[in-house]
Enzyme design. Structure first.
Site, PDB file in Angstrom:
ATOM      1  CB  CYS A   1     -40.834 -25.720  40.969  1.00 18.62           C
ATOM      2  SG  CYS A   1     -40.126 -27.388  40.787  1.00 18.62           S
TER       3      CYS A   1
ATOM      4  CG  HIS B   1     -37.849 -23.947  44.786  1.00 20.12           C
ATOM      5  ND1 HIS B   1     -39.042 -24.516  44.612  1.00 20.12           N
ATOM      6  CD2 HIS B   1     -37.261 -25.453  44.192  1.00 20.12           C
ATOM      7  CE1 HIS B   1     -39.665 -25.430  44.321  1.00 20.12           C
ATOM      8  NE2 HIS B   1     -38.538 -26.145  43.795  1.00 20.12           N
TER       9      HIS B   1
ATOM     10  CD  GLU C   1     -40.440 -21.712  46.495  1.00 17.00           C
ATOM     11  OE1 GLU C   1     -39.616 -21.055  45.551  1.00 17.00           O
ATOM     12  OE2 GLU C   1     -40.956 -22.790  46.290  1.00 17.00           O
TER      13      GLU C   1
END
Ligand SMILES: Nc1ncnc2c1ncn2[C@@H]1O[C@H](COP(=O)(O)OP(=O)(O)O)[C@@H](O)[C@H]1O
Ligand SMILES: [Mg+2]
Lengths: 82, 224, 733, 82
Positions: free
Chosen positions: B86, B194, B196
């Site tokens: 990002c 994302h 994560e």
């Protein structure tokens, strides 16, 4: 005092969704005569007085290094007395 | 192995990265302040999402001048694994470590949701747990994720197999629905989705571990 | 000074009172300080006498109303910090910045208490988006909230949104923030220690928002344009730095007291901290970092520049503070000290420019008990003869219309602009009955919701307000959380009007009654009065923000249908109440009748039952029945589970009323076939009526009433109308 | 073809977080001589040829109605042949 006025636009050929949205809004309000809209940035940098031609080079450097992203943006600038 | 999560002023997915590595992968991880000039003790460097310097001017434009970015460049040259997610992706493109640029989303709005991502390249150290063509689900949360490259660079990206992920559907206007790219050398990955944020079944999604886990697999095998 | 106090919003009596406090005429700076501190926004002068009826005590309450935010004990040395605040007037004028700074302000209230903010919610009320101005307001309010919350990295996990004509000129923007703090690290705004330095940290002070607090305490009108203070611009990046720097500072032992500078800036933070601690404060304005030249004492004292904090630190610790703030690139300047005389003394250029007793600005603010009167229209509007409302032929169309009505349709267009996942703790994301945010390192989680049906409150403020509390609590129970605390935002019209005061009073009584019955304390809140446009008040809108505790996050429940052939059960009783319903509004354009009645004891039993069923793992989904009645709840559960339902109802009610009545204290649950008997038995023990009405099945919604097929629609069709409505509305010209 | 170039800046006294951040970045890159930075918008509107003075009024109206937010922004514009 010297003021550098920097005008930043998206490169020609790069789609400008903001411009498109503004154009749409203008048309919906009846301003059909607007053919195209491009939305960019306008940055004013203020300096103490100094050597104009030196300053030109400096501002150009700033534009290249940080103020714009050359992959997507073009710029022009002018320096005026403020 | 040890992960570094770089913290720029305004980073906010630093926490997400940290816990994904610690709890999702069970690996060692540390936050590293953007003033740090030496990253040699870390094996993997993560540039997290967020709004470094408020994303003022352009996303990533100011952060790329942080002192730590010189160190990131050095480690990249050494072949270390670097992943920018990002805002991290935006910083890597601004820094010239990855090709292209990220513009405002086509719809001009911030978009937060979970979307389908197609794997384009399963041979990178970040994607060996995946298969080419495989569809995974990953959260996105960005206002400037609209990837741009000019035609010439796009051709190069294709020739070098640098496009790693695509959105299944057009989400934000990205050229050819590109969601993530890797550098030529194959050790620096940037992506808008994302991984994560998808590491824990409690959050309803663990697809991110395919990517983060691949890093671990390949590191054990000795890196690039 | 030609009656200048009037222009500042003070009455002649109030001005006399200031003279008698000071024993002299105030100068302009002092007058400015009184005018903002004695405004409704800061002093609650019209609402305080009523607010004392709210129950604020409870086992878990560590801090009730009076501080920057309320604090509740959740065990394991942890506490939840919560507060809601309105930014209605600024948002009506400049929706983007108004909403953004509203979010910024409420976040500061939370980390001022020493807590790490973990979630935001937003409660919004707009007019019907069929004109450009309303769309502009919606577009920009949502963008303002999104940009601020997204940038600072606090997930916006929930809220509520209603569209009603009454909010057209005066939209409501209420923002709520929740934080977590270790119990022994709670910070307060109680100034102590004579001689301790006072520091201002964060942003510089400019001319923004001067007089904002008194502005917020007046009705909006054409003239508002001119009286408007210069608009405050939010800087979420700055606030992110301020947040991290403050939390780092709290790890040291330097801080004695801290308060954010919100409305009335330096004035309110200094006098509130001083008066809580029973001390005085001396402030040297020459030391305040300014953004603009030539600012007067009046301007500096009243500036509402955002992203600033006032901190009292232990003597000798100034440099430690400065070091931390420097790391984050922020200002930290010592501007004064604590004194023993109870005075706020302001100095500029070595001269005293203001000197007033701290307590006179806070505790001595006037209080008004206003006259009340039942509005004349109240009787009329409650009248409804259901026989005059003929049931439409095509119930498929009715169902589609109801579930795609603006108030019931999916709010995804709004919340997909919010980063609701950042920090990776959002276990239940927006779109369900309540959001759930886990606390890493524990098994606990916090459930959050905001609720208020202003239409019910308009028809009956006492009952409507009880329902707001009941619905919030019910929403929390639906995900498996035990409600533990309330923060309320009372949005009303001009209290100087008898009818409005009547609404306010009855609403507060209603909240108090419900909170007492459920034993949920009110720990913080906010009052926003004068919400009128061109003389017309908004619907009374007491927004209830509520937090619930989940001890074991693995035991939560959601509303989506999970498995084919699960049995669908309605808990609670349909009393055929259609007054004030969405059905009546959507299909007949009527806002009329008695709102649904509420029996708080029954409600409590329902909630306890659902909590028990979830805790014992006996049900697969749970969803509360609210606006749009059983039919809307059914469709919502079906859409989010991507599974259809086959329903067969036996009833003595008219079919339309059976489907769309908004009778309270009801829920829709699904149960695996083998567990149905046990669930029914437990429901019986809790004295909650439970009725098997159908099964989860296929891809359609099929409903028979008394053996006759009334509804038969593909889920897909319903989903399209429900999901797409707001986007469609916003994008069409 | 006529092009209206619209320059939009924040009103004096209104906080400009972007400008502040850019100034900080320029300083940290060594451009200490920059005293102040203001970041605004630059919009280009393209029209077919037409009456210049009429167009001026039109553009002014557009600026007031949609291109700018008069509560926090000021603007100027010029019209040039394109
Ligand atoms: N303004 C908003 N911001 C974020 N989420 C919202 C907003 N408005 C509604 N939602 C979400 O949409 C869902 C439905 O809201 P609502 O109809 O108020 O639910 P309920 O009737 O159960 O209280 C909830 O999950 C709520 O959090
Ligand atoms: Mg609900």
């Amino acid at each position: 005092m010297l003021i550098a006025k920097v005008y930043i636009t998206l490169k020609k050929g790069i789609l400008d969704p903001q411009g498109k949205a503004v154009k749409g809004a203008l048309h919906s309000l009846g301003y059909e005569e607007v053919k195209e809209v491009r939305v960019g940035k306008y940055i004013e940098l203020t300096f103490e007085d100094g050597d104009l031609s030196l300053l030109k080079d400096k501002v150009d450097e700033m534009c290249k290094r940080i103020l714009t992203n050359p992959i997507i943006e073009d710029y022009t600038f002018e320096i005026v007395e403020g | 192995m040890k992960f570094a999560v770089i913290v720029f002023p305004g980073s906010n997915c630093d926490v997400d990265c940290y816990y994904a590595v610690k709890d999702g992968l069970g690996e060692e991880v540390e936050y590293v302040w953007h003033q740090e000039k030496n990253l040699s003790k870390y094996d993997v460097i993560m540039l997290p999402g967020g709004f470094s310097y408020g994303d003022y001017l352009r996303a990533g434009a100011i952060a790329r001048f942080s002192p730590v970015m010189e160190a990131v460049r050095e480690e990249a040259e050494k072949g270390k694994f670097i992943i920018g997610i990002c805002n991290g992706f935006q910083i890597l493109t601004e820094a010239g470590l990855l090709p292209g640029a990220l513009r405002k989303n086509e719809g001009l709005k911030f978009i937060c949701k979970t979307v389908s991502i197609i794997v384009e390249n399963d041979e990178t150290p970040f994607t060996t747990r995946l298969k080419k063509g495989q569809e995974i689900l990953l959260p996105i949360a960005h206002g400037e994720g609209n990837y741009y490259v000019d035609d010439k660079t796009l051709k190069e990206l294709k020739e070098n197999n640098q496009i790693v992920f695509r959105y299944k559907e057009n989400i934000n206007g990205s050229v050819e629905r590109i969601a993530g790219v890797i550098n030529k050398k194959g050790n620096v990955l940037g992506m808008m989705p994302h991984p994560e944020r998808a590491y824990d079944s409690l959050l309803g999604n663990t697809d991110g571990l395919y990517i983060l886990g691949s890093i671990v697999d390949n590191f054990v095998k000795g890196g690039v | 000074m030609n009656k200048i106090w009037r222009e500042l919003g003070l009455t002649d009596e109030e001005y006399e009172k200031i003279i008698s406090i000071l024993g002299r005429e105030p100068n302009i700076t002092e007058l400015g300080m009184y005018s903002v501190m004695w405004s409704e926004h800061c002093s609650y002068k019209n609402s305080k006498p009523l607010l004392k009826y709210l129950p604020t005590k409870g086992e878990r309450v560590i801090q009730g109303p009076g501080e920057n935010a309320g604090v509740l004990d959740i065990g394991d040395n942890l506490a939840v910090v919560m507060k809601i605040e309105s930014h209605n007037h600024p948002s009506a004028i400049e929706p983007y910045q108004g909403a953004a700074t509203g979010v910024g302000g409420i976040i500061r209230d939370i980390f001022t208490m020493g807590a790490r903010p973990i979630a935001l919610l937003d409660s919004l009320r707009f007019g019907i988006p069929d004109d450009k101005r309303t769309k502009y307001l919606i577009e920009n309010v949502v963008a303002g909230i999104a940009d601020y919350g997204n940038c600072i990295g606090i997930p916006t996990v929930g809220g509520d949104t209603y569209f009603e004509e009454s909010y057209k000129g005066n939209p409501l923007v209420n923002a709520m923030c929740v934080g977590i703090v270790e119990k022994d690290k709670i910070k307060k705004g109680i100034a102590k220690g004579i001689g301790n330095p006072v520091m201002v940290v964060g942003a510089t002070t400019g001319r923004d928002g001067i007089g904002g607090a008194s502005f917020a305490s007046q009705e909006l009108s054409e003239e508002s344009e001119e009286k408007r203070p210069s608009v405050q611009v939010g800087d979420p990046f700055m606030e992110k730095l301020l947040l991290e720097a403050c939390l780092e500072l709290f790890e040291t032992d330097a801080v004695v007291a801290i308060q954010d500078m919100g409305a009335a800036g330096l004035t309110s933070s200094s006098c509130e901290m001083a008066s809580r601690g029973g001390v005085g404060m001396e402030i040297d304005l020459d030391k305040v970092p300014l953004r603009e030249e030539g600012m007067t004492p009046y301007e500096i004292m009243l500036s509402e520049s955002q992203e600033r904090m006032l901190v009292v630190v232990k003597k000798g610790k100034e440099e430690d503070v400065q070091k931390i703030f420097k790391k984050w690139g922020l200002n930290a300047a010592t501007i004064g000290k604590i004194t023993d005389d109870g005075m706020i003394r302001v100095i500029k250029d070595g001269k005293i420019v203001a000197e007033v007793p701290a307590k006179s600005l806070t505790e001595d603010a006037p209080q008004y008990v206003r006259e009340e009167e039942v509005p004349k229209w109240q009787e009329e509007v409650k009248k409804l003869d259901i026989n005059e409302v003929k049931p439409p032929e095509d119930m498929n169309k009715v169902l589609k219309d109801v579930i795609s009505s603006l108030n019931i349709a999916s709010k995804e267009w709004i919340y997909s602009q919010y980063d609701y996942m950042v920090r990776t703790d959002t276990v239940i994301t927006p779109g369900m009955d309540a959001a759930v945010v886990r606390i890493k390192g524990t098994r606990k989680a916090i459930a959050l919701t905001t609720d208020c049906n202003g239409r019910y409150c308009y028809l009956d403020p006492y009952i409507g307000s009880q329902i707001a509390v009941a619905e919030a609590a019910r929403n929390l129970c639906m995900v498996g959380a035990k409600p533990i605390g309330v923060t309320d935002c009372l949005n009303f019209g001009n209290p100087e009007k008898k009818e409005i005061y009547w609404q306010l009073k009855n609403s507060i009584f209603g909240i108090a009654k419900a909170c007492e019955t459920f034993q949920i304390p009110v720990v913080s809140g906010n009052v926003s009065l004068y919400n009128e446009n061109e003389g017309e008040a908004i619907y009374p809108t007491p927004v209830i923000g509520m937090a619930g505790l989940i001890e074991d996050v693995s035991k939560i429940c959601t509303m989506d249908f999970k498995k084919e052939r699960d049995v669908i059960i309605i808990l609670g009783e349909n009393k055929g109440e259609i007054g004030g319903s969405e059905y009546l509004k959507v299909c007949f354009g009527m806002v009329k009748g008695q709102p649904p009645q509420i029996d708080l004891e029954k409600e409590k039993r329902l909630q306890e039952l659902v909590l028990k069923l979830i805790d014992e793992g006996l049900i697969n989904s749970s969803h509360d029945i609210s606006e749009g009645g059983f039919a809307a709840a059914l469709v919502e559960s079906a859409i989010s589970g991507k599974k259809g339902a086959k329903i067969s109802l036996q009833t003595s009610l008219r079919a339309d009323i059976e489907l769309f009545s908004e009778s309270q204290s009801r829920a829709l649950i699904t149960v695996s076939p083998e567990k149905v008997d046990e669930v029914l038995k437990i429901a019986y023990e809790h004295q909650v009526p439970a009725q098997k009405v159908g099964v989860v099945e296929g891809k359609d919604i099929v409903i028979d009433v008394n053996g006759k097929r009334i509804i038969d629609l593909p889920l897909e069709v319903l989903e399209e109308s429900w999901r797409g409505r707001i986007k469609w509305e916003m994008e069409r010209n």
